[in-house]
Motif scaffolding. Structure first.
Motif, short mmCIF file in Angstrom:
data_model
loop_
_atom_site.label_atom_id
_atom_site.label_comp_id
_atom_site.label_asym_id
_atom_site.label_seq_id
_atom_site.Cartn_x
_atom_site.Cartn_y
_atom_site.Cartn_z
N TYR A 69 -6.70 -6.90 0.92
CA TYR A 69 -6.94 -6.46 -0.47
C TYR A 69 -7.61 -5.09 -0.47
CZ TYR A 69 -8.45 -6.65 -5.36
OH TYR A 69 -8.65 -6.37 -6.69
N GLY A 70 -8.58 -4.91 0.44
CA GLY A 70 -9.23 -3.62 0.52
C GLY A 70 -8.28 -2.52 0.97
N THR A 73 -6.01 -1.66 -1.95
CA THR A 73 -6.81 -0.89 -2.93
C THR A 73 -7.01 0.54 -2.44
OG1 THR A 73 -7.95 -2.91 -3.61
CG2 THR A 73 -8.98 -0.81 -4.18
N SER A 74 -7.29 0.67 -1.14
CA SER A 74 -7.46 2.01 -0.57
C SER A 74 -6.17 2.81 -0.68
CB SER A 74 -7.89 1.89 0.89
OG SER A 74 -7.96 3.15 1.50
N LEU A 76 -3.85 2.47 -3.00
CA LEU A 76 -3.71 2.87 -4.39
C LEU A 76 -4.65 4.03 -4.73
CD1 LEU A 76 -3.39 -0.66 -6.03
CD2 LEU A 76 -1.66 1.15 -6.10
N THR A 77 -5.85 3.98 -4.16
CA THR A 77 -6.81 5.07 -4.38
C THR A 77 -6.27 6.38 -3.81
OG1 THR A 77 -8.64 3.50 -4.28
CG2 THR A 77 -9.17 5.83 -4.00
N ARG A 339 3.68 2.38 -6.08
CA ARG A 339 2.48 1.94 -6.81
C ARG A 339 2.69 0.55 -7.41
NH1 ARG A 339 2.26 5.86 -9.88
NH2 ARG A 339 0.64 7.17 -8.95
N ASN A 343 0.54 -2.84 -6.59
CA ASN A 343 -0.14 -3.60 -7.64
C ASN A 343 0.26 -5.07 -7.61
OD1 ASN A 343 -1.78 -1.59 -8.86
ND2 ASN A 343 0.00 -0.75 -9.94
N ARG A 346 -1.47 -6.61 -4.67
CA ARG A 346 -2.90 -6.80 -4.90
C ARG A 346 -3.15 -7.98 -5.83
NH1 ARG A 346 -6.97 -2.09 -6.98
NH2 ARG A 346 -5.67 -2.27 -8.84
N ARG A 350 -5.26 -11.24 -4.92
CA ARG A 350 -6.38 -11.69 -5.76
C ARG A 350 -6.22 -13.18 -6.07
NH1 ARG A 350 -5.67 -8.51 -9.66
NH2 ARG A 350 -6.99 -6.81 -8.94
#
Length: 386
Positions: A69-70, A73-74, A76-77, A339, A343, A346, A350
């Motif tokens: 998950y991290g 997220t990274s 996507l960042t 992207r 999503n 992710r 979650r």
């Protein structure tokens, strides 16, 4: 984090789906299915051991999902950071990406070719001299063809001389037979004229004169004919001897040049200079392609590093994975698709984490209950013993 790790973690997400909505009792039954099916009850110690093991497995999976998950997220960042880059910095990244895409396309064309190895690789030992050798071989073949043509011409001339000699010999035979016939005819005519002159007492001087004149004419024809045929036959023999000598010399040349060509053909494992030239051209093309491929590899490594350096300057957490996503950097639609997939992943992560967290809590409660029953059982045993 590498792109391969992201894909491996994605498979872990799928594996985690099997643990969603699974009760504690079902998990214990899966762990000891045979014993449960046979109606055997687990002891408190076995329940504690099995529950602890399953709880540890869920915690490990929760940690893996959390790490994944991290990473997502990274990722996507990093995409957001790319979108917010200044135009000049973005231009450098796009230029490096474009170079990488073009080099990969060129690389793909080379790799798709059926034959990657050099044809007739043994030619490498003759690489420095082969162009001159091909030209030399062509000249030798041309010389062989000239010698062969000379032999054909000599053979034709030999036939012509032989035919001319045969004509002269047949003419000589004809003249010889003609001379015999003329002698017999003249002799008979003279006998006839003498007989008529004696019987008829007629003056036959004119017939005698005409017969003598014709005899002289035939004699001249026969002498000249025999002389000409003899000269033709002799001259034909002389020409034939010279022709044979010349033919032998040319045959020696032909044998020598043919032997030399056979050696060259065997040396280069071909049947003609043209075949060797085609093989050499293929060899040179393959060598040039291999050199371009090597140069392509060097350029690709250079632009990989350049892209990574630029992305590091842009403060991206995982710049290495973008060398495999250059199409997304250059194409906004591709970036939107990337992207979207991130999503979705992710969101699934979650949900998986929520499910695992709920199951961990249930297992903790179950483990507490088992330990409580185990403690009560030990207390009862102590009281009974007292």
């Amino acid at each position: 984090m590498k792109l391969g790790n992201l894909f491996r973690r994605q498979s872990k997400e799928e594996e985690n789906e099997r643990y969603r909505n699974v009760s504690i009792e079902e998990a214990l039954k899966m762990s000891h299915g045979k014993r449960m099916d046979q109606g055997e009850n687990l002891t408190l110690e076995e329940q504690t051991k099995e529950t602890s093991g399953l709880l540890e497995e869920l915690r490990r999976r929760f940690a893996d999902s959390k790490e994944e998950y991290g990473a997502v997220t990274s990722y996507l960042t990093d995409i957001q950071k790319l979108d917010m880059l200044p135009l000049d910095q973005r231009a450098k990244i796009e230029d490096a990406s474009r170079q990488i895409m073009n080099l990969n396309k060129e690389r793909g064309k080379y790799q798709q070719k059926e034959q990657q190895e050099f044809p007739k690789s043994y030619l490498a030992q003759y690489e420095d001299i082969l162009p001159k050798e091909i030209q030399k071989l062509k000249e030798q073949e041309q010389y062989q063809n000239l010698v062969k043509e000379d032999l054909r011409q000599l053979e034709g001339e030999r036939g012509s001389i032989q035919y001319e000699k045969e004509l002269a010999e047949r003419k000589r035979e004809f003249i010889q037979r003609f001379s015999v016939g003329c002698c017999i005819s003249v002799f008979l005519i003279f006998i006839l004229l003498l007989y008529l002159s004696d019987k008829t007492k007629i003056d036959l001087n004119v017939p005698f004169f005409l017969t003598s004149f014709m005899t002289l004419f035939f004699v001249g024809y026969i002498v000249i004919g025999l002389r000409n045929t003899a000269y033709t036959i002799k001259y034909s023999d002389l020409k034939m001897n010279k022709l044979i000598q010349l033919n032998n010399k040319i045959k020696i040349k032909y044998v020598n040049i043919t032997g030399l060509l056979d050696y060259e053909y065997e040396k280069y494992r071909v049947n003609s200079a043209r075949e060797l030239e085609k093989i050499w051209e293929t060899y040179v093309r393959a060598k040039d392609e291999a050199e371009r491929y090597r140069h392509n590899t060097q350029l690709l490594e250079f632009y990989h590093q350049e892209l990574i350096d630029e992305l590091k300057v842009a403060d991206l957490q995982d710049p290495e994975i973008w060398i495999y996503q250059t199409d997304a950097i250059l194409n906004e639609k591709e970036m939107v698709e990337v992207r979207h997939r991130l999503n979705v992943r992710r969101q699934k992560l979650r949900e998986t984490m929520d499910t695992l967290n709920s199951q961990i809590e249930q297992y903790n409660n179950q483990l507490s209950q088992i330990q409580k029953r185990h403690s009560e059982s030990n207390t009862e045993v102590t009281v009974t013993q007292e």
